[in-house]
Each structure stands twice: as structure tokens, then as C-alpha cells.
Design an enzyme around this catalytic site. Structure first.
Site: not given
Ligand code: ATP
Length: 803
Positions: A367-369, A371-372, A708, A751
Site C-alpha cells: 500500500p502507499p506510504g 516505504g517502497k 473475526s 478493536k
Molecule cells: N519502516 C520505516 N521506517 C522509517 N521510515 C519509514 C518506514 N516506512 C516508511 N517510512 C517513511 O514513510 C514515508 C513514505 O514512504 P515512501 O515514500 O517510501 O512510500 P511508498 O511506499 O513509496 O509510497 P507510494 O506507493 O505512495 O509511493 C517516507 O518518508 C519514509 O521515509
């Protein structure tokens, strides 16, 4: 001033930028619009039925669409016709009515501005007439030595009674350089304008005469057969005579130098093509439109970083170090990434370097955000390479990846080549973002290009249409990201190795915020931990109420919002001492909560049960509803449920049937439908044979799954088949087995917190969870909610159904 039926000036008008032509009010001109800003401005004009202002782009504006890059005056006019073309451009027929000037900017995207007419200041009629006579005479003279004025135009100039129109006609015919055209265009004093124009025409007559003389001189000197040399020589003479552009030779020399310096790093076809184009440019007239296009081509190609390859070899230790330093948890993905690079390192060590890229392409899915992109960033850092992001979402036009052919107006290299130029490296880490969202359209299939880019057999000869030569992409490290793997076209999917990242639990989000986001944002905002801190409760509240997401992107934004406010307070109020953000004062720093849990119903009802759900974005109270309709014992289930949840509804139905058969649930016989031809005495079990059931889990648009909700479904079905109400202040969670046992579930803490927020008084939870997880539950939740451990479905129904 009235400019059409419903508009007076000054007025707010959409602004369209014209890159090539310099328009005048008397013209009806076909124009081609291709960029998004112009098309949006056009849409506004058509939708609002207002005129538009068309302004010329300043020279070298490179397609920019902002007020800085265009002249502040142009022609106000109406769109007579709009025809979409198959290549995506739109052709319009524009009728110029009035000269207009931008008073002030209203909107930058698309351009909109307050526009007023240019007001002409006229000298006396006698003076105007005299000046016009001179101008016409000079124009006739120029017409004899040049090709500027075709006979029709001369006739119109002779016959036109309006001085301003004569000036406009002459200016448009002279094909003036934009800067000069503009200075004439905006001259509101008619006397000045006529004088300037006369001066210019006189100079032009001189220049044309001179050119003729030079041509004659040069002609006699040079071998007639050597045509190319002759033309060059002629151009040089003209330029020298007019004192024009000696910079140009230098520019061409510069291109040659750059090309030679890169020669040994580039392919032979690339070298030949660039050299050919430089030679061509050197023969062109500097002001011609073709020269401009060619020059921008050369400006692009000499920037392709053929000579730059990041030297560093992959080192597994470095990769691992950076991944860990930048990311909390994510153990599995990190391990997989390390393995991937370990393999590369090993292959490099053993000298099988040509195979290094032959493996699959990494694709981070989740999913978005979560850390990809950030993982890709750490990989790039570890390998000391640049990171380039190419957003593929919604990409439909293949040529955006591959570049448009040079003949196309506004052509540019594709995004891949632009990425290399931006990275100043031929082997950066390229993140192909949202590879699951590439679209297929009439402009070709981007999948095919992506396959070519990712295929090690082919990508050392990737052809960009704009460059018109091959580029070697085999050293690039490609990493794709996707939200939904199933949406990736199958051939691409086959080339990829997926690393799955899942949503974070609130606990993980808390740790990420504490260890990474807060310290990183503090640094970005120039603040120290001694200036501000966000306490545990406040952080938890931001996670639960101010953000609703699988990842942590919004969480980072909310933290940044808070720190911005704190930074401003420190500066404006000169406040001293440390600011602590708590659950109490959080409201002062953040705007409204995005997500609040709905309050529980106030009334007990039949067939309506509060279930407790855990989603990637926290806990929630799900109201499951069931109704009975006379029928044949068929059950229908709706609400976008996953397979496991659907099965659990089937189990629930069977469990209730058994309870009825075993007389553990008492059916009031009055509710059982009676048929006229009934020959036997009705039994309790007829209730589930003579009704159809419909079970619905609301918020139908959100996909839900998991076992659940089992006991919640049993309770809903039991309630409608026994006609007994369900207590409105009870909520429950637990998996059900066919024999009626309640099994433990996950996410209990979230929950129960959600139940607490919804005002629930009693929560029924599986005994295993009661014994195992109760310590994690916040005290205030335990204080306000009566938490009851249940072992079997009988325990559930005893507590949930109204007695
Ligand atoms: N496990 C983690 N530890 C530290 N920071 C994290 C972690 N996961 C995500 N972040 C932080 O969250 C923010 C969003 O992550 P990122 O942009 O890599 O998301 P994404 O999965 O690429 O999302 P999208 O699919 O929308 O591009 C970044 O600033 C990243 O540093």
C-alpha cells in the site's frame, strides 16, 4: 469596453500561450494546442463562454507555462472552432478582436489573469495621415527588394483607412523577431509606433539591398559548383555585415567539443547522428524555426552523461547498513533485498558481470506510504548511485517513455533518457513508480516499451525516438513499485521478483514516528529535541484520529504541520522553553480529525449487531445487519467481503441452524410463514427453510476480510430467526467454528479502543485473547468497558441478545 455580448474589460480571462506565432487582432488563425495548461485554459474559455487572451512565449521559453516566460500582452479573441486531432492535439480557429495587456495574475495553472485592453493614444489626423503616407511609400520600396509583401497584402495596406490596422499588417508581414514585434505591439502612442515602424522598414530596405550586393560579390569569387560552401560563406558575410550573432559559431564549436569529449564513451551511431545534426545547424539561418528545434535537440543530446558511470560495486554490507539505518522493522523485505544484492555481488566477484543484470527486476509491492520508494533510496545511497523516479501512474502515451520524434512540435527525449540526464549518470537506480497503473490506449501500449527496457537481452540498445540513436540501459538498476500486483500486465509480472510490504500496525507506526519521522522532521525544521517534544499519548492520537492510512506518509505530514507551527511560534512570539505536545493541546497544532468512530446506536434492534474490526488503518466498529425475507432458506451476503468472511457467514448460518434444531435457540412459531397447503405441523426448523436471509456488512465500498466477524454474524442471524433484539451497547469479536467454539483473533487492542470511542459498554472477546492480551489494553478502556471472555456461541448469545 465591451468585448463580446457578456464581457467588459478589464476582465478575468484564461490565457493561452503561443510558442511560434505572434498574433495580431485582425487575424483569424488556426492554432494547434498540445500541452495541458493551454488545453485547460481553452476548456475554461469554452465552458464559461469567455474570450481568451493569447500571448506569445518569450524566446527560449522551452514550453514553460508561467507568467515569467511569456509576454504580458497579446490578443484577446474568441474561439471559433475546436477540433480534437487524433494525435492528441487540439486545433482551434482563433479570431483576434482586441489587443490586451495583463494587469495582474489570478491563477498560474492554468494561466488566468485580469486583462485590460491596450488604449491607443492618437496624434492629430493630419499627422497620422502624413505618417501613413510615408510608411506606405517605404513599404512599397521594401516590397521591391524583398519577399515580405505579396501583392494582395500590399493592396490591403494601401486601401486600409485605419492607421492601427496598417501598423499591425506591416508588422505581421515583416516577420519581426519576437522582442521587436512585442515592443511595437505594446506601443500605445500611435505616432511613436508609426515612426518606429518607418525606421525599421528603412533599415530593412538597406539590409536587403546590402544582401543583394554581397550575394553578387560572393558569387563572382567562388566556384559555383561548391554550393554548400557558397551558402555558408554567404551566411557569414551577411552576419558579419549585420554585426549579427558571432556567438553562434562559438556555440557550434562548443557542441563539437562536447561531442568529441564524449566520443569514446558513446556508440558509433550516436556519434554519427549528433555530428550530422551539428553540421546541419552550422548551415542553417540562425533565426529559422528549424535552427531553434535543432539547437534544442543538441542541447539535450550533449547532456546525455555517456561518460559517467558510478564506479562503486555493490557491497552487501553497505546495502544492509543503509537499509537498517533508514528503516524500522521490515525484516523480511530487508532480508530479501540483501539476498538480491548478495547474488549480484557474488556474480561480480566471480567475474560473471554480464549476467549481473540477467536476474529479475525487483518490485516492491504494497500500500502507499509503507516505504517502497524509501527502500529504493537506501539502496541507491548504499551503491553510491543517483536515484531517479519515473512516475508511470496513468501513463498512456508510449512516446512519453520513448520520446517524440523530432518533427513533433515541442518534442523531447522520453522520460528514461531524461532520467539519465537528470542523474548525470548512465547507471543510476531508476524507480519505476506505480508500474501497476500503466494504461493502454490508442497511443500505444507502454507495457511493450517497459518490457524492452527491463529485458537484459534488449536494453543495451534502447532506442529513444527523439535522440534517434540507441542508448545502453543495461547498467541501470531498475526497481519497480506497485500497489496491487494483480494489476501488473502478466508479461511484465513474469520479469519481476516481488517483495511484499504490508500495512503498519499502529504500534509499528508509533515506533517509526518516534525513531525516524520525528527526529528527521525536527532536523528538517531546524529544531532541536530541547525545543519541542511530542509525548506518547499525542503521537498515538495523531496515528488513530488524525491520519487514516496504511503507511506513514500522512503521519509524517502531520508531524511536519506541528513542527511548522512550533517553529513559527518560536520566531513570532519569541517564546522560550520547551514546547510539549500532549493529547490535550494537540488541537492547537493540528486541524480537524480525519477519522472519528461513529457512536453506537441508542436502541436495541433485531438483526443489528456491533462487530469489532481491525483494518490496516486501525480499529473500527462494524455494524453487521441481517434481515429475513420469505423464501427458501437461501442466504445472500453483501458488502465487498473476502472469501474467508463469506465462508464465515456460511458457518454462522449452519451454527444457528444447529442451535435451533437442538432447541438452544427458541423460535417463536408465530414468525414462521404458513402456507395454505401445509399438511403437517410446523417445526422450529421451518424458520430457516421458509425464509431467505440477507446479511450485509455496511460501508460496502471498503473491502473486508478475515474470520473475526464469525460470532457477530451468528448473533445477527440468531436475532432475526428468533425475533429477539440485540443489545445496542454490546460489541464483539471472535472466530466461530462449526461446533460453536469461539477462537482467538488479532488486533484486540485497536478493536477495544475503537469500541471505547464508540461508547460501547460491554465487549465480548475470545477467552484466549482475554488471557493473553488484556495487559496491552489501556486502563481507561478497561475501566469503562465490561470485557467478557467467551468460550462458546452460547456465552455470546447469552450476553448479546436481550432477555
Ligand atoms: N519502516 C520505516 N521506517 C522509517 N521510515 C519509514 C518506514 N516506512 C516508511 N517510512 C517513511 O514513510 C514515508 C513514505 O514512504 P515512501 O515514500 O517510501 O512510500 P511508498 O511506499 O513509496 O509510497 P507510494 O506507493 O505512495 O509511493 C517516507 O518518508 C519514509 O521515509
Amino acid at each position: 469596453m465591451q468585448i463580446n455580448d457578456n464581457k467588459t474589460l478589464p476582465a478575468k480571462l484564461p490565457v493561452i500561450v503561443e510558442d511560434e506565432l505572434f498574433l495580431y487582432p485582425f487575424m483569424i488563425t488556426p492554432l494547434f494546442l498540445s500541452d495541458e495548461e493551454n488545453l485547460r485554459a481553452l476548456d475554461i474559455a469554452l465552458a464559461d463562454e469567455t474570450p481568451v487572451l493569447i500571448v506569445p512565449a518569450k524566446p527560449q521559453n522551452d514550453g514553460a507555462r508561467d507568467f515569467e516566460s511569456v509576454y504580458d500582452a497579446g490578443v484577446i479573441g474568441t474561439i471559433m472552432r475546436r477540433v480534437p486531432l487524433p494525435d492528441g492535439r487540439v486545433k482551434i480557429l482563433f479570431q483576434g478582436m482586441e489587443k490586451g495587456r495583463i494587469l495582474h495574475v489570478i491563477n498560474e495553472n492554468p494561466l488566468e489573469a485580469m486583462v485590460d485592453a491596450l488604449h491607443v493614444v492618437r496624434p492629430s489626423q493630419v499627422k497620422t495621415d502624413a505618417l501613413i503616407v510615408v510608411l506606405r511609400e517605404k513599404v512599397r520600396e521594401l516590397a521591391q527588394v524583398s519577399h515580405f509583401f505579396p501583392p494582395d497584402l500590399l493592396k490591403t495596406i494601401e486601401e486600409s483607412a485605419e492607421a492601427v490596422r496598417v501598423c499591425d499588417l506591416v508588422s505581421s508581414a515583416l516577420r519581426l523577431k519576437k522582442q521587436i514585434a512585442y515592443s511595437f505591439f505594446i506601443e500605445e502612442n500611435l505616432e511613436q509606433r508609426l515612426l518606429k515602424l518607418i525606421d525599421y522598414v528603412i533599415e530593412e530596405i538597406e539590409a536587403n539591398k546590402l544582401q543583394k550586393e554581397i550575394k553578387n560579390k560572393v558569387h563572382s569569387k567562388i566556384d559555383k559548383t561548391n554550393k554548400e560552401y557558397f551558402l555558408k560563406e554567404q551566411l557569414k558575410q551577411i552576419q558579419a555585415e549585420l554585426g549579427a550573432d558571432s556567438n553562434r559559431d562559438e556555440e557550434i564549436e562548443e557542441y563539437r567539443k562536447k561531442l568529441e569529449s564524449k566520443k569514446k564513451f558513446m556508440g558509433e551511431d550516436a556519434y554519427k547522428e549528433i555530428k550530422k545534426q551539428i553540421d546541419k545547424l552550422s548551415r542553417m539561418h540562425p533565426d529559422s524555426a528549424d535552427a531553434n528545434t535543432l539547437q534544442s535537440y543538441l542541447d539535450w543530446v550533449v547532456e546525455v552523461p555517456f561518460e559517467n558511470l558510478a564506479k562503486k560495486k555493490s557491497s552487501i554490507a553497505e546495502v544492509s547498513k543503509h537499509l537498517n539505518a533508514d528503516h524500522y522493522s521490515l525484516e523480511k523485505p530487508k532480508e530479501r533485498i540483501e539476498e538480491y544484492f548478495a547474488l549480484r555481488e557474488l556474480l561480480e566477484l566471480r567475474g560473471v558481470s554480464e549476467k549481473v543484470n540477467n536476474g529479475a527486476i525487483l518490485c516492491f509491492a504494497g500500500p502507499p506510504g509503507v516505504g517502497k520508494t524509501s527502500l529504493a533510496n537506501s539502496i541507491a545511497k548504499a551503491l553510491k548511485r543517483e536515484l531517479v523516479r519515473i512516475a508511470l501512474g496513468g501513463l498512456e502515451d508510449v512516446n512519453e517513455l520513448r520520446g517524440h520524434r523530432r518533427t513533433y512540435i515541442g518534442a523531447m527525449p522520453g522520460r528514461i533518457v531524461q532520467g539519465l540526464i537528470e542523474a548525470k549518470q548512465m547507471n543510476p537506480v531508476v524507480v519505476l513508480d506505480e508500474i501497476d497503473k500503466v494504461g493502454r490506449s490508442y497511443r500505444g501500449d507502454p507495457t511493450a516499451v517497459l518490457l524492452e527496457i527491463l529485458d537484459p537481452e534488449q536494453n543495451n540498445k534502447f532506442r529513444d525516438y527523439y535522440l534517434n540513436f540507441n542508448i545502453d540501459l543495461s547498467k541501470v538498476i531498475f526497481i519497480a513499485t506497485a500497489n496491487d500486483v494483480s494489476q501488473i500486465p502478466a508479461p511484465l509480472r513474469d520479469r519481476m521478483e516481488f517483495i511484499q510490504l504490508s500495512s503498519y500496525t499502529p504500534q509499528e507506526k508509533f515506533e517509526i514516528a518516534k525513531k525516524y519521522l520525528v527526529p528527521q522532521e525536527l532536523k528538517k525544521h531546524g529544531l532541536k529535541p530541547s525545543d519541542v517534544s511530542i509525548n506518547k499519548e499525542a503521537l498515538e492520537l495523531i496515528i488513530s484520529d488524525y491520519t487514516r492510512e496504511s503507511g506513514v506518509r500522512n503521519l509524517r505530514r502531520r508531524i511536519a504541520d506541528i513542527l511548522r507551527k512550533v517553529a513559527k511560534n518560536i520566531l513570532t512570539k519569541n517564546s522560550e522553553g520547551k514546547v510539549t505536545i500532549t493529547a490535550k493541546n494537540l488541537k492547537e497544532f493540528l486541524e480537524k480529525k480525519v477519522y472519528e468512530i461513529e457512536q453506537a446506536d441508542k436502541k436495541d434492534q433485531i438483526g443489528q449487531v456491533n462487530g469489532l474490526a481491525w483494518t490496516s488503518v486501525g480499529g473500527d466498529v462494524l455494524r453487521i445487519e441481517a434481515i429475513r425475507i420469505q423464501g427458501k432458506g437461501v442466504m445472500q451476503i453483501t458488502g465487498q467481503l473476502g472469501d474467508v468472511m463469506k465462508e464465515s457467514a456460511q458457518i454462522a448460518f449452519s451454527v444457528v441452524k444447529v442451535l435451533i434444531d437442538n432447541k438452544k435457540l427458541k423460535v417463536p412459531m408465530a414468525i414462521v410463514p404458513k402456507f395454505e397447503d401445509d399438511k403437517r405441523k410446523l417445526e422450529a426448523s421451518d424458520v430457516y427453510r421458509r425464509y431467505d436471509l440477507h446479511v450485509h456488512v455496511p460501508e460496502g465500498a471498503t473491502p473486508k476480510d478475515g474470520p473475526s466477524a464469525g460470532i457477530t454474524m451468528v448473533t445477527a442471524i440468531a436475532s432475526i430467526l428468533t425475533d429477539i433484539k440485540v443489545r445496542h451497547d454490546v460489541a464483539m469479536t471472535g472466530e466461530i467454528t462449526l461446533s460453536g467454539k469461539v477462537l482467538p483473533i488479532g488486533g484486540l487492542k485497536e478493536k477495544l479502543i475503537a469500541a471505547h470511542k464508540a461508547g460501547i459498554k460491554t465487549a465480548l472477546i475470545p477467552r484466549k485473547n482475554y488471557e493473553r492480551d488484556l495487559n496491552d489494553i489501556p486502563d481507561e478502556v478497561k475501566k469503562d468497558i465490561n470485557i467478557i471472555a467467551v468460550d462458546t456461541i452460547e456465552d455470546v448469545l447469552k450476553n448479546a441478545l436481550v432477555k
